[in-house]
Design a protein around this motif. Structure first.
Motif, PDB file in Angstrom:
ATOM      1  N   THR A 101       0.827  -1.211   0.000  1.00 57.59           N
ATOM      2  CA  THR A 101       0.000   0.000   0.000  1.00 57.59           C
ATOM      3  C   THR A 101       0.856   1.253   0.000  1.00 57.59           C
ATOM      4  N   LYS A 102       1.914   1.241   0.777  1.00 58.00           N
ATOM      5  CA  LYS A 102       2.815   2.391   0.828  1.00 58.00           C
ATOM      6  C   LYS A 102       3.539   2.587  -0.503  1.00 58.00           C
ATOM      7  N   VAL A 105       0.270   2.892  -3.527  1.00 58.50           N
ATOM      8  CA  VAL A 105      -0.886   3.783  -3.357  1.00 58.50           C
ATOM      9  C   VAL A 105      -0.441   5.196  -3.012  1.00 58.50           C
ATOM     10  N   ASN A 106       0.302   5.327  -1.897  1.00 56.82           N
ATOM     11  CA  ASN A 106       0.733   6.657  -1.467  1.00 56.82           C
ATOM     12  C   ASN A 106       2.046   6.545  -0.697  1.00 56.82           C
ATOM     13  N   PRO A 107       3.178   6.762  -1.353  1.00 58.81           N
ATOM     14  CA  PRO A 107       4.484   6.643  -0.682  1.00 58.81           C
ATOM     15  C   PRO A 107       4.656   7.609   0.479  1.00 58.81           C
ATOM     16  N   ASP A 108       3.875   8.696   0.492  1.00 58.39           N
ATOM     17  CA  ASP A 108       4.000   9.685   1.563  1.00 58.39           C
ATOM     18  C   ASP A 108       3.189   9.325   2.809  1.00 58.39           C
ATOM     19  N   LEU A 109       2.309   8.344   2.675  1.00 59.43           N
ATOM     20  CA  LEU A 109       1.464   7.946   3.811  1.00 59.43           C
ATOM     21  C   LEU A 109       2.269   7.101   4.788  1.00 59.43           C
TER      22      LEU A 109
END
Length: 363
Positions: A101-102, A105-109
């Motif tokens: 997911t990281k 989907v969103n590396p900054d999350l």
């Protein structure tokens, strides 16, 4: 009866895109194809003997049978090990999909935030009654299976797939594989072990598992594993596939749906497999909780059992913290050990049930 099939399908789907394919791809020049057929044979034997013995104890869980017919000290140790096996399965799925997911989907999350979101859903689901977990499983699978099937079909008939790369796999595919590879392929077939708890709520209306059903499950599992191994290699090449940590997600990103409402298949694929991974981790955690419940003190507060909640809190803390201290490479190595360990445990589980069945017959 359909819920039993759902459990088998769930295990095949949940483990066919992350850990198992990576282990098979690492062994692509060392007997990967043969390991699939050996895994199918071993799991078919486990399936046939385990289920036929378990069906002799209608409406009883595996742990309940062991507690009733096996000496106490052996029963307690055995139930603890079985429960731990299911929690490890849930943990492996979670740490892998937090990372996926990281990455995609969103590396900054923050992984911490992703873990909290996943775990809040999984802990709630794991503490539900068994019947409700099956209802959730049915809804998710009925939604996901048609789309996953379409993506797998699209991936195999794509003009960009290299059949020459796949031929190389078959040249090395029938060498003697490593035990860890056999363990990984066998694991994909072992969804029937969830029935160790669901025997209490699912009525198969059978006294014996038909041989035909065993062959059908084995055939579906073989096709599933061959697809998960060969398609990524066909897209990225026999040597090029080495560069990818999660080959199936990179493969999904290479597929386009020209006439689809979302052109990039990766977004659909991620959504589907986040759902599958959450329900898989939920079912594994639920089976782990319901297994160990038989040896826990029955302490309650306002009619709510305390220890299952405490175990899920500990599991959540461990999962969240472990993500920051264990690298993905170490997770794959631990998965190899885990899959290998399951092979003797499959034999032991059958021996334990045979022992319980004999003690039952002799009073």
């Amino acid at each position: 009866m359909r819920y039993f099939y759902y459990l088998i399908i769930l295990n095949m789907l949940a483990n066919v895109v992350a850990l198992v394919p990576r282990i098979m791809i690492d062994a692509r020049n060392n007997g990967a194809i043969l390991s699939i057929f050996i895994g199918a044979l071993l799991s078919s034997l486990f399936f046939y003997f385990y289920m036929n013995i378990l069906l002799k104890f209608p409406k009883k869980t595996h742990a309940e049978i062991v507690k009733e017919y096996i000496p106490k000290w052996i029963a307690v140790l055995y139930i603890m090990i079985i429960s731990l096996i299911f929690f490890i399965s849930s943990w492996l799925i979670l740490v892998v999909f937090i990372d996926i997911t990281k990455r995609f989907v969103n590396p900054d999350l923050s992984p911490f935030v992703i873990g909290i979101i996943f775990l809040s859903v999984i802990c709630f689901g794991a503490l539900l009654k068994s019947e409700k977990t099956l209802y959730a499983l049915e809804i998710i699978l009925l939604f996901c299976i048609p789309f996953i099937g379409a993506i797998f079909l699209k991936s195999t008939i794509n003009q960009h797939i290299s059949w020459d790369a796949i031929k190389i796999v078959f040249r090395h595919g029938f060498e003697l594989p490593k035990l860890e590879t056999i363990g990984a392929t066998t694991y994909s077939f072992l969804g029937f072990y969830y029935y160790s708890i669901y025997n209490k709520v699912i009525d198969l209306k059978k006294k014996k598992i038909p041989i035909l059903l065993v062959f059908i499950v084995a055939a579906v599992g073989i096709v599933n594993l061959l697809t998960s191994l060969l398609v990524p290699i066909g897209y990225h090449g026999f040597d090029g596939i080495e560069e990818y940590v999660y080959p199936w997600f990179s493969t999904a990103d290479a597929i386009r749906m020209e006439l689809g409402f979302i052109e990039r298949v990766l977004f659909i694929f991620l959504l589907l497999y986040v759902g599958v991974s959450i329900i898989s981790a939920t079912i594994s955690s639920h089976v782990g909780i319901e297994t160990i419940r038989y040896i826990l003190p029955q302490t309650k507060w306002r009619n709510v059992s305390i220890f299952p909640i405490f175990i899920m809190i500990v599991f959540s803390l461990f999962t969240t913290i472990s993500y920051f201290f264990i690298s993905q490479e170490q997770v794959f190595e631990l998965a190899k050990i885990y899959f290998t360990f399951l092979l003797p445990m499959g034999v032991i589980s059958i021996v334990v049930l045979v022992w319980a069945d004999r003690r039952k017959k002799h009073g």
